[in-house]
Write a protein that holds these residues in place. Structure first.
Motif: not given
Ligand code: DC
Length: 231
Positions: A147-152
């Motif tokens: 549901e949440i994807k973060i690319y750091m």
């Protein structure tokens, strides 16, 4: 009303604080935090300790045939507020973060059989939701429907300085240059490998934390989380 327990996938470059960020989110939401890099490091440690890696050369056939002998599990450590990783029942947490393991882990993580074993374990651990998982292929391969994807990401020198500080505090005798070279070469290896390379999922949100404190990153996350769960 109980909130749905979702999957939060965090991918990105080496040493950009993914685990610190993921751990803080998990604590905030009462979720489980899973550091998948620790799993690739654990397999690398096993290979080093069993002479499957010698002089930096990985014996791929031996590593594949040894996979059935490597049992990885996580046990919650209340002092750290996170889980420690165990390999065949032995605590491996401190031993997996040395520069020796860091220098060999990209080669080990590019082996298809290693990846399929670890991805299956990760999917099993996250099947009920309520997890924050960090790695390189979580939003693209392990949980493409997260549901949440973060690319750091963060500036490579900022990342090297952070990792250098961590290692020297522990007493490791490394130079900043050595750590910088490791960060840059791992980025390259992770992004160019044939199987499951590190890439931003199309629906991931980018977080560049070069000049952000953990508090600022958490405030950024709170906005994102609200926009998803209250949408
Ligand atoms: O997150 P980390 O730096 O501890 O990860 C160590 C290595 O493991 C990293 O260089 C690439 C590999 N890795 C991977 O290929 N896939 C993941 N999901 C997590 C880590």
């Amino acid at each position: 009303m109980d909130r749905k327990r979702i999957i939060i996938a965090i991918d990105g470059h080496s040493s950009c604080g993914k685990s610190t960020f993921a751990k803080a989110i998990a604590a905030r939401l009462g979720y489980i935090f899973i550091d998948t890099g620790a799993m690739y490091r654990a397999v690398t440690l096993y290979a080093l300790e069993n002479s499957i890696i010698e002089n930096g050369i990985v014996d791929e056939e031996r590593i594949k045939s040894s996979l059935g002998d490597i049992d990885i599990d996580f046990r919650f450590n209340p002092q750290r507020g996170a889980s420690d990783i165990y390999v065949n029942g032995d605590l491996a947490e401190g031993k997996i973060r040395t520069i020796e393991v860091s220098n060999c882990v990209s080669a080990v993580s590019s082996i298809a059989e290693v990846r399929s074993k670890l991805v299956a374990i990760q999917q099993q651990m996250g099947r009920k939701g309520g997890v924050v998982m960090d790695g390189r292929d979580i939003g693209t391969v392990v949980f493409p429907d997260a549901e949440i994807k973060i690319y750091m990401t963060a500036d490579p020198m900022v990342r090297a300085e952070r990792r250098f500080k961590e290692l020297t505090v522990k007493g490791d005798s490394v130079t900043l240059e050595e750590v910088y070279d490791n960060v840059v070469s791992r980025d390259k290896a992770d992004m160019t490998r044939a199987i499951s390379p590190l890439r931003k999922a199309d629906d991931a949100v980018v977080l560049d934390n070069s000049y952000m404190s953990v508090e600022e990153q958490m405030a950024w996350f709170d906005e994102l989380y609200k926009s998803v769960v209250e949408a």
